[in-house]
Design a protein around this motif. Structure first.
Motif, PDB file in Angstrom:
ATOM      1  N   SER A  22      -1.236  27.017  -2.113  1.00 26.69           N
ATOM      2  CA  SER A  22       0.026  26.371  -2.488  1.00 26.69           C
ATOM      3  C   SER A  22      -0.066  24.866  -2.250  1.00 26.69           C
ATOM      4  CB  SER A  22       1.179  26.946  -1.670  1.00 26.69           C
ATOM      5  OG  SER A  22       1.071  26.513  -0.323  1.00 26.69           O
ATOM      6  N   ASN A  23       0.825  24.122  -2.863  1.00 22.42           N
ATOM      7  CA  ASN A  23       0.849  22.670  -2.665  1.00 22.42           C
ATOM      8  C   ASN A  23       1.040  22.320  -1.197  1.00 22.42           C
ATOM      9  OD1 ASN A  23       0.385  21.942  -5.305  1.00 22.42           O
ATOM     10  ND2 ASN A  23       2.548  21.750  -5.822  1.00 22.42           N
ATOM     11  N   ASP A  24       1.910  23.062  -0.498  1.00 23.35           N
ATOM     12  CA  ASP A  24       2.129  22.798   0.926  1.00 23.35           C
ATOM     13  C   ASP A  24       0.846  23.004   1.727  1.00 23.35           C
ATOM     14  OD1 ASP A  24       4.773  22.133   0.501  1.00 23.35           O
ATOM     15  OD2 ASP A  24       5.544  24.105   1.078  1.00 23.35           O
ATOM     16  N   ASP A  25       0.124  24.072   1.416  1.00 26.84           N
ATOM     17  CA  ASP A  25      -1.145  24.325   2.103  1.00 26.84           C
ATOM     18  C   ASP A  25      -2.163  23.235   1.792  1.00 26.84           C
ATOM     19  OD1 ASP A  25      -0.295  26.656   3.376  1.00 26.84           O
ATOM     20  OD2 ASP A  25      -1.003  27.954   1.754  1.00 26.84           O
ATOM     21  N   LEU A  27      -1.553  20.128   0.966  1.00 26.74           N
ATOM     22  CA  LEU A  27      -1.163  18.895   1.666  1.00 26.74           C
ATOM     23  C   LEU A  27      -1.506  18.973   3.154  1.00 26.74           C
ATOM     24  CD1 LEU A  27       2.237  18.071  -0.038  1.00 26.74           C
ATOM     25  CD2 LEU A  27       0.147  16.709  -0.142  1.00 26.74           C
ATOM     26  N   GLU A  28      -1.293  20.142   3.755  1.00 21.95           N
ATOM     27  CA  GLU A  28      -1.636  20.336   5.165  1.00 21.95           C
ATOM     28  C   GLU A  28      -3.142  20.155   5.378  1.00 21.95           C
ATOM     29  OE1 GLU A  28      -0.933  21.284   9.255  1.00 21.95           O
ATOM     30  OE2 GLU A  28       0.358  20.573   7.646  1.00 21.95           O
ATOM     31  N   ALA A  55       3.066  11.994  -1.184  1.00 18.90           N
ATOM     32  CA  ALA A  55       3.028  13.277  -0.488  1.00 18.90           C
ATOM     33  C   ALA A  55       1.775  13.380   0.373  1.00 18.90           C
ATOM     34  CB  ALA A  55       3.078  14.423  -1.491  1.00 18.90           C
ATOM     35  N   LYS A  56       0.644  12.941  -0.162  1.00 10.51           N
ATOM     36  CA  LYS A  56      -0.600  12.962   0.606  1.00 10.51           C
ATOM     37  C   LYS A  56      -0.524  11.990   1.778  1.00 10.51           C
ATOM     38  CE  LYS A  56      -4.419  13.184  -1.991  1.00 10.51           C
ATOM     39  NZ  LYS A  56      -5.349  12.897  -3.102  1.00 10.51           N
ATOM     40  N   SER A  59       1.668  13.447   4.509  1.00  8.77           N
ATOM     41  CA  SER A  59       0.994  14.523   5.232  1.00  8.77           C
ATOM     42  C   SER A  59       0.003  13.968   6.248  1.00  8.77           C
ATOM     43  CB  SER A  59       0.265  15.437   4.245  1.00  8.77           C
ATOM     44  OG  SER A  59      -0.419  16.451   4.944  1.00  8.77           O
ATOM     45  N   LYS A  78      -6.622  26.716   9.705  1.00  4.42           N
ATOM     46  CA  LYS A  78      -5.889  26.796   8.434  1.00  4.42           C
ATOM     47  C   LYS A  78      -6.780  27.394   7.346  1.00  4.42           C
ATOM     48  CE  LYS A  78      -2.332  25.910   5.814  1.00  4.42           C
ATOM     49  NZ  LYS A  78      -1.071  26.614   6.004  1.00  4.42           N
TER      50      LYS A  78
END
Length: 89
Positions: A22-25, A27-28, A55-56, A59, A78
């Motif tokens: 996912s985008n959230d993953d 970015l993390e 966003a990057k 993060s 992760k």
């Protein structure tokens, strides 16, 4: 295996996932990778039209003050979680 070797192994594994995280993953992972390899973000925040860049940047900046070793370990954890849920090719 040393933490550095585990980190490098995780960086290779993440490219072999069966599906895109996912985008959230993503970015993390980006923030942890940059913190582990570069350290604290000292760059200027991208302009308002660069949504992806902001966003990057956000993060990575959210990891400010985290040690290289902690960032590497969190990155490894992760990636292993993603491998467990998505699998490798």
């Amino acid at each position: 295996m040393s933490l550095e070797a585990q980190f490098n192994d995780a960086a290779v594994k993440v490219k072999k996932l069966k599906a895109m995280p996912s985008n959230d993953d993503l970015l993390e992972l980006y923030g942890l990778f940059k913190q582990a390899t570069v350290g604290d973000n000292t760059t200027e925040r991208p302009g308002m039209l660069d949504v992806k860049g902001k966003a990057k940047w956000d993060s990575w900046t959210s990891k400010k003050g985290m040690s290289k070793a902690d960032a590497q370990q969190k990155y490894i954890d992760k990636v292993e979680a993603l491998v467990g849920s998505i699998g490798l090719q």
